[in-house]
Scaffold this motif. Sequence first.
Motif, PDB file in Angstrom:
ATOM      1  N   LYS A  59       0.811  -1.213   0.000  1.00 11.80           N
ATOM      2  CA  LYS A  59       0.000   0.000   0.000  1.00 11.80           C
ATOM      3  C   LYS A  59       0.853   1.277   0.000  1.00 11.80           C
ATOM      4  N   PRO A  60       1.728   1.399  -0.993  1.00 13.15           N
ATOM      5  CA  PRO A  60       2.607   2.579  -1.031  1.00 13.15           C
ATOM      6  C   PRO A  60       1.834   3.850  -1.362  1.00 13.15           C
ATOM      7  N   ALA A  61       2.401   4.973  -0.981  1.00  9.65           N
ATOM      8  CA  ALA A  61       1.806   6.273  -1.296  1.00  9.65           C
ATOM      9  C   ALA A  61       1.989   6.615  -2.770  1.00  9.65           C
ATOM     10  N   LEU A  62       3.061   6.116  -3.383  1.00 12.48           N
ATOM     11  CA  LEU A  62       3.361   6.376  -4.786  1.00 12.48           C
ATOM     12  C   LEU A  62       3.561   5.047  -5.507  1.00 12.48           C
ATOM     13  N   ILE A  63       2.857   4.886  -6.617  1.00 10.13           N
ATOM     14  CA  ILE A  63       2.954   3.664  -7.416  1.00 10.13           C
ATOM     15  C   ILE A  63       3.368   4.067  -8.831  1.00 10.13           C
ATOM     16  N   LEU A  64       4.477   3.509  -9.312  1.00 10.70           N
ATOM     17  CA  LEU A  64       4.968   3.772 -10.666  1.00 10.70           C
ATOM     18  C   LEU A  64       4.770   2.522 -11.514  1.00 10.70           C
ATOM     19  N   LEU A  65       4.100   2.670 -12.652  1.00  9.07           N
ATOM     20  CA  LEU A  65       3.797   1.528 -13.510  1.00  9.07           C
ATOM     21  C   LEU A  65       4.135   1.869 -14.958  1.00  9.07           C
ATOM     22  N   ILE A  85      -8.193   1.914  -9.585  1.00  8.35           N
ATOM     23  CA  ILE A  85      -9.235   2.797  -9.049  1.00  8.35           C
ATOM     24  C   ILE A  85      -9.310   2.661  -7.528  1.00  8.35           C
ATOM     25  N   GLU A  86      -9.189   1.442  -7.021  1.00  5.92           N
ATOM     26  CA  GLU A  86      -9.184   1.226  -5.567  1.00  5.92           C
ATOM     27  C   GLU A  86      -7.981   1.906  -4.921  1.00  5.92           C
ATOM     28  N   GLU A  87      -6.822   1.806  -5.562  1.00  8.89           N
ATOM     29  CA  GLU A  87      -5.614   2.425  -5.017  1.00  8.89           C
ATOM     30  C   GLU A  87      -5.723   3.951  -5.043  1.00  8.89           C
ATOM     31  N   LYS A  88      -6.314   4.510  -6.095  1.00  8.54           N
ATOM     32  CA  LYS A  88      -6.540   5.956  -6.147  1.00  8.54           C
ATOM     33  C   LYS A  88      -7.487   6.383  -5.032  1.00  8.54           C
ATOM     34  N   THR A  89      -8.532   5.617  -4.816  1.00  6.86           N
ATOM     35  CA  THR A  89      -9.503   5.914  -3.755  1.00  6.86           C
ATOM     36  C   THR A  89      -8.828   5.863  -2.390  1.00  6.86           C
ATOM     37  N   ARG A  90      -7.888   4.949  -2.233  1.00  7.27           N
ATOM     38  CA  ARG A  90      -7.131   4.833  -0.983  1.00  7.27           C
ATOM     39  C   ARG A  90      -6.254   6.062  -0.753  1.00  7.27           C
ATOM     40  N   ILE A 104      -5.780   5.327 -20.380  1.00  4.10           N
ATOM     41  CA  ILE A 104      -5.612   6.748 -20.089  1.00  4.10           C
ATOM     42  C   ILE A 104      -6.958   7.388 -19.762  1.00  4.10           C
ATOM     43  N   GLU A 105      -7.966   7.099 -20.573  1.00  2.00           N
ATOM     44  CA  GLU A 105      -9.291   7.698 -20.359  1.00  2.00           C
ATOM     45  C   GLU A 105      -9.933   7.244 -19.062  1.00  2.00           C
ATOM     46  N   VAL A 106      -9.777   5.975 -18.716  1.00  2.00           N
ATOM     47  CA  VAL A 106     -10.449   5.416 -17.542  1.00  2.00           C
ATOM     48  C   VAL A 106      -9.695   5.709 -16.250  1.00  2.00           C
ATOM     49  N   LEU A 107      -8.372   5.720 -16.301  1.00  2.00           N
ATOM     50  CA  LEU A 107      -7.583   5.740 -15.067  1.00  2.00           C
ATOM     51  C   LEU A 107      -6.934   7.073 -14.713  1.00  2.00           C
ATOM     52  N   CYS A 108      -6.743   7.934 -15.687  1.00  2.00           N
ATOM     53  CA  CYS A 108      -5.899   9.112 -15.446  1.00  2.00           C
ATOM     54  C   CYS A 108      -6.699  10.371 -15.139  1.00  2.00           C
ATOM     55  N   ASP A 109      -6.186  11.140 -14.190  1.00  2.00           N
ATOM     56  CA  ASP A 109      -6.743  12.453 -13.874  1.00  2.00           C
ATOM     57  C   ASP A 109      -6.043  13.533 -14.684  1.00  2.00           C
ATOM     58  N   ARG A 110      -4.758  13.318 -14.956  1.00  2.00           N
ATOM     59  CA  ARG A 110      -3.958  14.239 -15.755  1.00  2.00           C
ATOM     60  C   ARG A 110      -3.141  13.440 -16.749  1.00  2.00           C
ATOM     61  N   VAL A 111      -2.937  14.020 -17.925  1.00  2.00           N
ATOM     62  CA  VAL A 111      -2.178  13.345 -18.977  1.00  2.00           C
ATOM     63  C   VAL A 111      -1.061  14.272 -19.448  1.00  2.00           C
ATOM     64  N   ILE A 112       0.122  13.714 -19.536  1.00  2.00           N
ATOM     65  CA  ILE A 112       1.272  14.432 -20.076  1.00  2.00           C
ATOM     66  C   ILE A 112       1.742  13.657 -21.303  1.00  2.00           C
ATOM     67  N   HIS A 113       1.809  14.329 -22.436  1.00  2.00           N
ATOM     68  CA  HIS A 113       2.263  13.698 -23.675  1.00  2.00           C
ATOM     69  C   HIS A 113       3.757  13.934 -23.835  1.00  2.00           C
ATOM     70  N   MET A 114       4.460  12.834 -24.096  1.00  2.00           N
ATOM     71  CA  MET A 114       5.908  12.925 -24.256  1.00  2.00           C
ATOM     72  C   MET A 114       6.328  12.268 -25.561  1.00  2.00           C
ATOM     73  N   GLU A 115       7.389  12.781 -26.112  1.00  2.00           N
ATOM     74  CA  GLU A 115       8.037  12.176 -27.275  1.00  2.00           C
ATOM     75  C   GLU A 115       9.534  12.301 -27.077  1.00  2.00           C
ATOM     76  N   GLU A 116      10.229  11.203 -27.236  1.00  2.00           N
ATOM     77  CA  GLU A 116      11.684  11.162 -27.100  1.00  2.00           C
ATOM     78  C   GLU A 116      12.158  11.798 -25.794  1.00  2.00           C
ATOM     79  N   GLY A 117      11.418  11.512 -24.717  1.00  2.00           N
ATOM     80  CA  GLY A 117      11.809  11.973 -23.391  1.00  2.00           C
ATOM     81  C   GLY A 117      11.488  13.424 -23.087  1.00  2.00           C
TER      82      GLY A 117
END
Length: 126
Positions: A59-65, A85-90, A104-117
């Motif tokens: 149950k970490p505060a930050l999850i990187l996937l 969604i459960e982890e976000k609610t937590r 992206i549509e279902v899970l994300c609150d904010r989206v950042i578009h990246m190309e080549e870093g």
Amino acid sequence: MSGFQTLQTLAAIRNKIGKAEIQEVLDRVGLDPQDRRAVAKYSLGMKQRLAIAQAVMKKPALILLDEPTNALDQEGVVRFRRLIIEEKTRGATIILTSHIKEDIEVLCDRVIHMEEGRIVRPPQHL
């Protein structure tokens, strides 16, 4: 080692969770805690489920996937989305990379578009 034994070994590093929590997280991702097969014998999708279980089990505060739905079947994707969604609610902050529009549509609150870093568009709030 089995998936359960693998998570048990990792959990022992900080000794914050026990067998019940490991069984619960394996159930959440759709793996059988009683399966004694070696992880080496797991399919790619099962290994991905195990990696997701490892990421959230304490149950970490930050999850990187990074591309977390790679190799998951449809049931695995549904379970993954429900778990996130459960982890976000937590209250967890989740950073995920994905090329899959539905994730992206279902899970994300904010989206950042990246190309080549590099960020190519400012963050969008969904």
